[in-house]
Design a protein around this motif. Structure first.
Motif, PDB file in Angstrom:
ATOM      1  N   ALA A 111       0.815  -1.206   0.000  1.00  0.00           N
ATOM      2  CA  ALA A 111       0.000   0.000   0.000  1.00  0.00           C
ATOM      3  C   ALA A 111       0.847   1.253   0.000  1.00  0.00           C
ATOM      4  N   GLY A 112       2.031   1.196   0.635  1.00  0.00           N
ATOM      5  CA  GLY A 112       2.845   2.386   0.748  1.00  0.00           C
ATOM      6  C   GLY A 112       3.487   2.819  -0.541  1.00  0.00           C
ATOM      7  N   GLU A 113       3.540   1.952  -1.535  1.00  0.00           N
ATOM      8  CA  GLU A 113       4.254   2.281  -2.766  1.00  0.00           C
ATOM      9  C   GLU A 113       3.369   2.977  -3.785  1.00  0.00           C
ATOM     10  N   HIS A 114       2.202   2.377  -4.035  1.00  0.00           N
ATOM     11  CA  HIS A 114       1.399   2.898  -5.145  1.00  0.00           C
ATOM     12  C   HIS A 114      -0.058   3.183  -4.772  1.00  0.00           C
ATOM     13  N   ALA A 115      -0.537   2.626  -3.656  1.00  0.00           N
ATOM     14  CA  ALA A 115      -1.972   2.659  -3.413  1.00  0.00           C
ATOM     15  C   ALA A 115      -2.533   4.062  -3.311  1.00  0.00           C
ATOM     16  N   TRP A 129      -4.051   4.967   6.479  1.00  0.00           N
ATOM     17  CA  TRP A 129      -4.764   3.858   7.112  1.00  0.00           C
ATOM     18  C   TRP A 129      -6.012   4.346   7.822  1.00  0.00           C
ATOM     19  N   LEU A 130      -7.037   3.522   7.808  1.00  0.00           N
ATOM     20  CA  LEU A 130      -8.297   3.826   8.478  1.00  0.00           C
ATOM     21  C   LEU A 130      -8.190   3.430   9.941  1.00  0.00           C
ATOM     22  N   GLY A 131      -8.663   4.314  10.820  1.00  0.00           N
ATOM     23  CA  GLY A 131      -8.588   4.027  12.246  1.00  0.00           C
ATOM     24  C   GLY A 131      -9.645   4.773  13.030  1.00  0.00           C
ATOM     25  N   ILE A 160     -12.278   3.615   0.518  1.00  0.00           N
ATOM     26  CA  ILE A 160     -11.836   2.618   1.493  1.00  0.00           C
ATOM     27  C   ILE A 160     -11.542   1.311   0.772  1.00  0.00           C
ATOM     28  N   ALA A 161     -10.408   0.710   1.109  1.00  0.00           N
ATOM     29  CA  ALA A 161      -9.997  -0.534   0.459  1.00  0.00           C
ATOM     30  C   ALA A 161      -9.107  -1.319   1.406  1.00  0.00           C
ATOM     31  N   GLU A 162      -9.064  -2.616   1.210  1.00  0.00           N
ATOM     32  CA  GLU A 162      -8.187  -3.476   2.010  1.00  0.00           C
ATOM     33  C   GLU A 162      -6.817  -3.530   1.343  1.00  0.00           C
ATOM     34  N   GLN A 163      -5.759  -3.305   2.152  1.00  0.00           N
ATOM     35  CA  GLN A 163      -4.417  -3.231   1.613  1.00  0.00           C
ATOM     36  C   GLN A 163      -3.450  -3.992   2.514  1.00  0.00           C
ATOM     37  N   LEU A 164      -2.314  -4.348   1.930  1.00  0.00           N
ATOM     38  CA  LEU A 164      -1.271  -5.065   2.665  1.00  0.00           C
ATOM     39  C   LEU A 164      -0.100  -4.145   2.961  1.00  0.00           C
ATOM     40  N   TYR A 207      -4.460  -4.268   6.282  1.00  0.00           N
ATOM     41  CA  TYR A 207      -5.051  -3.107   6.925  1.00  0.00           C
ATOM     42  C   TYR A 207      -6.133  -2.540   6.015  1.00  0.00           C
ATOM     43  N   LEU A 208      -6.892  -1.611   6.571  1.00  0.00           N
ATOM     44  CA  LEU A 208      -7.860  -0.878   5.763  1.00  0.00           C
ATOM     45  C   LEU A 208      -7.288   0.503   5.480  1.00  0.00           C
ATOM     46  N   GLY A 209      -7.130   0.789   4.197  1.00  0.00           N
ATOM     47  CA  GLY A 209      -6.585   2.070   3.794  1.00  0.00           C
ATOM     48  C   GLY A 209      -7.470   2.721   2.766  1.00  0.00           C
ATOM     49  N   HIS A 210      -6.859   3.511   1.905  1.00  0.00           N
ATOM     50  CA  HIS A 210      -7.598   4.228   0.869  1.00  0.00           C
ATOM     51  C   HIS A 210      -6.892   4.026  -0.469  1.00  0.00           C
ATOM     52  N   ALA A 211      -7.675   3.818  -1.510  1.00  0.00           N
ATOM     53  CA  ALA A 211      -7.123   3.487  -2.823  1.00  0.00           C
ATOM     54  C   ALA A 211      -7.987   4.110  -3.918  1.00  0.00           C
ATOM     55  N   PRO A 212      -7.487   4.128  -5.160  1.00  0.00           N
ATOM     56  CA  PRO A 212      -8.298   4.641  -6.282  1.00  0.00           C
ATOM     57  C   PRO A 212      -9.538   3.797  -6.518  1.00  0.00           C
ATOM     58  N   ASP A 213     -10.379   4.279  -7.385  1.00  0.00           N
ATOM     59  CA  ASP A 213     -11.664   3.644  -7.633  1.00  0.00           C
ATOM     60  C   ASP A 213     -11.520   2.196  -8.089  1.00  0.00           C
ATOM     61  N   ARG A 214     -10.489   1.893  -8.878  1.00  0.00           N
ATOM     62  CA  ARG A 214     -10.343   0.529  -9.413  1.00  0.00           C
ATOM     63  C   ARG A 214     -10.109  -0.489  -8.310  1.00  0.00           C
ATOM     64  N   ASP A 215      -9.600  -0.060  -7.133  1.00  0.00           N
ATOM     65  CA  ASP A 215      -9.315  -0.972  -6.024  1.00  0.00           C
ATOM     66  C   ASP A 215     -10.283  -0.811  -4.863  1.00  0.00           C
TER      67      ASP A 215
END
Length: 299
Positions: free
Chosen positions: A3-7, A224-226, A272-276, A282-290
Motif C-alpha cells: 500500500a505504501g508504494e502505489h496505493a 490507514w483507516l482508524g 476505502i480498500a483493504e491493503q497489505l 489493513y484498511l486504507g484508501h485506494a483509487p476507484d479501481r481498487d
C-alpha cells in the motif's frame, strides 16, 4: 501490492484524469459559490432561449406570409412544418430531441419506439443500470442517518473491525464494529449522501470513537483507516452506488475537507480498500479501481 508504494498515488490509476477550470481557492468559498450560481443561471437561461428560438423560428418565418394566404392555410402550414421537423428529429436525433427540449412528459412515446430508454436515467444515449436497491431495510443512500449497522465486504463473511490499537482491519462478525451513521452538515446545509461513522459498541475499547484516516507522508506511506477520540477528526465519507457496484453494495469515498499539514497528504478522493503492509492486512484508501464493495448490515 504494497500500500505504501502505489496505493495512494493518483497517477497510477489509468482511468483517472482531471478536467475543469479553476474558479477559486478554498479560502474564497463565498465568491466561488456566487460564481457557480451565476454560471448555472446563465447556462440555464441560455438553454431556455435556445429552446424558444427553435420552437419560435418557424412561426416567425411563417408570419411574413400570413397576409398572402387564408388564415386556415397559414395555420395548416405552421402545423405541417412543426410536424415534419418533429418527425425528422424524432427519427434522426431522438436523444437531442428528448434531452435538449426537456420532453420528459412524453417519455412513454420514446419508450414505445426506443425500448432502451426504459433502462436509462433520462437519457437515450448513456444507458445505465436501474436504480440501486436499498441498503438498509428500505432506506436509500440519502436516508441512512441515524442507522446503526456493520460494514461487510460484499459476498464475504469479513466485516470492518477495530483493534485495541485503534486501527481498522477485516475480521469475523463476532469482532465487527457497530457504526452509527450521521449526516454531514456544512453551513447548516446537509451534504448529500455523506456521513460520519461513529463506533457505538460498548464492548470495544474505542466505543464512541470516530472513523478517520492517518495522513500520507512524503514517502506516500499511510492513509490507514482508524478510530479517533476527537470528534473534530471525524472523516466524512460519501456513500457511492454506481454501475460498477454489485446489487446492494456501495463504495465509501473519503470527503474530508481538512487541509493537511505541509508534510502530509489527505485521502480525499480515495475509497476505502483493504491493503497489505508489512505482511499484514489493513484498511486504507485506494483509487476507484481498487475500492472495496461494502454492504450495510443492520444491527
Amino acid at each position: 501490492r504494497a500500500a505504501g508504494e502505489h496505493a495512494m498515488d493518483r497517477t497510477v490509476d489509468p482511468a483517472h484524469f482531471r478536467v475543469g477550470i479553476n474558479i477559486g481557492s478554498t479560502e474564497d468559498g463565498v465568491l466561488s459559490t456566487k460564481l457557480l450560481t451565476t454560471m448555472n443561471e446563465v447556462m440555464s437561461r441560455t438553454l431556455n432561449l435556445a429552446r424558444l428560438g427553435i420552437v419560435g423560428a418557424p412561426m416567425i418565418i411563417q408570419c411574413f406570409y400570413i397576409h398572402s394566404v387564408d388564415f386556415t392555410v397559414w395555420v395548416s402550414r405552421v402545423f405541417a412544418i412543426y410536424a415534419i421537423l418533429g418527425l425528422i428529429m424524432f427519427a434522426c436525433v431522438p436523444e437531442q430531441l428528448y434531452n435538449g427540449m426537456g420532453l420528459g412528459a412524453f417519455r412513454w412515446a420514446f419508450e414505445w419506439v426506443y425500448p432502451e430508454i426504459q433502462m436509462s436515467n433520462g437519457s437515450l444515449v448513456d444507458a445505465v443500470e436501474k436504480s440501486p436497491p436499498p441498503l438498509l431495510r428500505g432506506l436509500k443512500v440519502g436516508e441512512l442517518s441515524g442507522a446503526r449497522a456493520k460494514l461487510r465486504w460484499q459476498g464475504t463473511s469479513r466485516y470492518l473491525c477495530v483493534g485495541a490499537d485503534g486501527w481498522a482491519f477485516t475480521g469475523s462478525e463476532n469482532y465487527a464494529a457497530t457504526l452509527l451513521l450521521q449526516h454531514v452538515f456544512v453551513k447548516d446545509k446537509r451534504v448529500p449522501d455523506t456521513y460520519t461513522f461513529r463506533i457505538m459498541d460498548p464492548a470495544l475499547e474505542w466505543h464512541q470513537g470516530w472513523l478517520s484516516f492517518q495522513g500520507i507522508n512524503h514517502l506516500r506511506f499511510g492513509g490507514w483507516l482508524g478510530a479517533y477520540r476527537d470528534s473534530r477528526k471525524a472523516c466524512p465519507y460519501k456513500v457511492i452506488q454506481d454501475s460498477s457496484c454489485p446489487s446492494g453494495a456501495c463504495k465509501l469515498l473519503c470527503a474530508s475537507t481538512v487541509v493537511p499539514s505541509p508534510t502530509s497528504r489527505s485521502c480525499t478522493g480515495f475509497y476505502i480498500a483493504e491493503q497489505l503492509s508489512g505482511g499484514h492486512a489493513y484498511l486504507g484508501h485506494a483509487p476507484d479501481r481498487d475500492a472495496a464493495y461494502l454492504e450495510f448490515v443492520v444491527v
